[in-house]
Design a protein around this motif. Structure first.
Motif, PDB file in Angstrom:
ATOM      1  N   LYS A 155       0.991  -1.187   0.079  1.00  0.00           N
ATOM      2  CA  LYS A 155       0.038   0.226   0.205  1.00  0.00           C
ATOM      3  C   LYS A 155       0.813   1.228   0.013  1.00  0.00           C
ATOM      4  N   ALA A 156       1.953   1.288   0.924  1.00  0.00           N
ATOM      5  CA  ALA A 156       2.858   2.298   0.909  1.00  0.00           C
ATOM      6  C   ALA A 156       3.493   2.718  -0.367  1.00  0.00           C
ATOM      7  N   ARG A 171       6.486   8.858  -5.481  1.00  0.00           N
ATOM      8  CA  ARG A 171       6.719   9.087  -4.304  1.00  0.00           C
ATOM      9  C   ARG A 171       7.864   8.302  -3.458  1.00  0.00           C
ATOM     10  N   TRP A 211      10.487  11.169  12.203  1.00  0.00           N
ATOM     11  CA  TRP A 211      10.552  11.135  10.761  1.00  0.00           C
ATOM     12  C   TRP A 211      11.956  11.171  10.180  1.00  0.00           C
ATOM     13  N   THR A 221       3.415  13.012   3.689  1.00  0.00           N
ATOM     14  CA  THR A 221       2.200  13.176   3.113  1.00  0.00           C
ATOM     15  C   THR A 221       1.050  12.264   3.969  1.00  0.00           C
ATOM     16  N   MET A 222       1.689  10.932   4.280  1.00  0.00           N
ATOM     17  CA  MET A 222       0.747  10.070   4.976  1.00  0.00           C
ATOM     18  C   MET A 222       1.757   8.960   5.553  1.00  0.00           C
ATOM     19  N   ALA A 223       1.007   8.064   6.378  1.00  0.00           N
ATOM     20  CA  ALA A 223       1.691   7.121   6.907  1.00  0.00           C
ATOM     21  C   ALA A 223       1.175   5.764   6.861  1.00  0.00           C
ATOM     22  N   VAL A 224       1.629   4.618   6.531  1.00  0.00           N
ATOM     23  CA  VAL A 224       0.917   3.235   6.693  1.00  0.00           C
ATOM     24  C   VAL A 224       1.474   2.487   7.766  1.00  0.00           C
ATOM     25  N   SER A 225       0.877   1.920   8.828  1.00  0.00           N
ATOM     26  CA  SER A 225       1.257   1.288   9.695  1.00  0.00           C
ATOM     27  C   SER A 225       1.259   0.028   9.365  1.00  0.00           C
ATOM     28  N   ARG A 260       6.446   1.524  10.379  1.00  0.00           N
ATOM     29  CA  ARG A 260       5.630   2.319   9.802  1.00  0.00           C
ATOM     30  C   ARG A 260       6.347   2.736   8.782  1.00  0.00           C
ATOM     31  N   ASP A 312       6.309   5.819   6.234  1.00  0.00           N
ATOM     32  CA  ASP A 312       6.167   7.240   5.669  1.00  0.00           C
ATOM     33  C   ASP A 312       6.286   7.512   4.228  1.00  0.00           C
ATOM     34  N   TYR A 317       5.933  10.028   1.118  1.00  0.00           N
ATOM     35  CA  TYR A 317       6.263  11.528   0.532  1.00  0.00           C
ATOM     36  C   TYR A 317       5.556  11.686  -0.779  1.00  0.00           C
TER      37      TYR A 317
END
Ligand SMILES: C[S@@+](CC[C@H](N)C(=O)[O-])C[C@H]1O[C@@H](n2cnc3c(N)ncnc32)[C@H](O)[C@@H]1O
Length: 250
Positions: free
Chosen positions: A82-83, A214, A225, A232-236, A241, A243, A245
């Motif tokens: 997903k990231a 990205r 960070w 812009t968002m983070a996916v756990s 995690r 991060d 951009y």
């Protein structure tokens, strides 16, 4: 970091020994002391005479864990997929600028990405090259291996000289938490052999320049960070995690 030598033995052919020495600038030895690389059962492995009980470390894309992730765990629903955006488009080009033992790169390539693996540490790069060599010869893995290419150079060099890619993936070493009791065996080896990546913050800006879509930075859940820059968002994920951009939509 001092360089890790290569043990001469009957298992290591003279040709392969010479190739590894030339490609990765490794010295050869006949008596091991401390960390060293050697050939065992057809695979290049990293081990230490001081950690006799610790098993050898190698890049094994055919291992149970890698196969499991290839078949199930590395599915499009996994956080890393997903990231990176592989849940939306499978044929992305990815530059993994801190490739390590290539596990993340293998998951991304298994999902369809074409991945350049950049690794500056000579011993780790040699392990990766050997893992890719074996994967290329394995009918179950050769299609995925064909989408993975190794570059042994510093990340900054790759980030400033590569053709544009869709995604840059960064997973620099992060100091282990002081109280974390059982650091996994690879983590221990990495902290001994690779040390910490003190220049990691400087990779974010050139990564953002190169990535068309990205930049994804993998961090332990408790870490701040990279370069102190908010994503812009983070996916756990389960233990980490990601991060993200974003430069442009995928
Ligand atoms: C935490 S490991 C990466 C693990 C990897 N994601 C995996 O799945 O196996 C970090 C690796 O990045 C490499 N590295 C760190 N900084 C680098 C740089 N500036 N250039 C190239 N390699 C780098 C280190 O040598 C180490 O092997």
């Amino acid at each position: 970091m001092s360089s890790i030598p290569l043990l001469q033995s009957k298992e290591l052919s003279a040709d392969y020994c010479q190739q590894l020495q030339q490609q990765f600038g490794l010295n050869s030895i006949t008596e091991p002391a401390g960390w060293y690389l050697s050939m065992q059962q057809g695979a290049l492995v990293l081990q230490s005479t001081e950690l006799a009980k610790q098993g050898a470390i190698l890049v094994d894309f055919a291992s149970g864990a890698s196969s499991y992730r290839r078949k199930h765990g590395g599915g499009k629903s996994e956080a890393i997929a997903k990231a990176v955006g592989l849940n939306k488009r499978h044929n992305l080009t990815v530059l993994d600028a801190t490739a390590g033992l290539g596990r993340d790169a293998f998951v991304l390539a298994s999902l369809g990405a074409t991945v350049t693996l950049v690794e500056r540490n000579p011993a780790v790069a040699a392990l990766l090259a050997d893992g890719l060599r074996r994967a290329a010869a394995d009918p179950k893995l050769s299609t995925v291996a064909a989408r993975m290419q190794l570059r042994h150079c510093p990340a900054l060099q790759a980030l400033t000289s590569s053709a544009p890619v869709d995604v840059v993936f960064l997973d620099p070493m992060f100091p282990a938490r002081e109280k974390s009791a059982q650091v996994k065996k690879e983590m221990r080896a990495f902290h001994d052999v690779v040390g910490s990546d003190t220049d990691a913050d400087s990779l974010l800006a050139p990564a953002q320049q190169l990535a068309q879509k990205r930049v994804v930075v993998k961090r332990p859940g408790y870490a701040g960070w990279l370069a102190d820059k908010a994503p812009t968002m983070a996916v756990s994920g389960k233990n980490n995690r990601f991060d993200v951009y974003v430069n442009a939509a995928i």
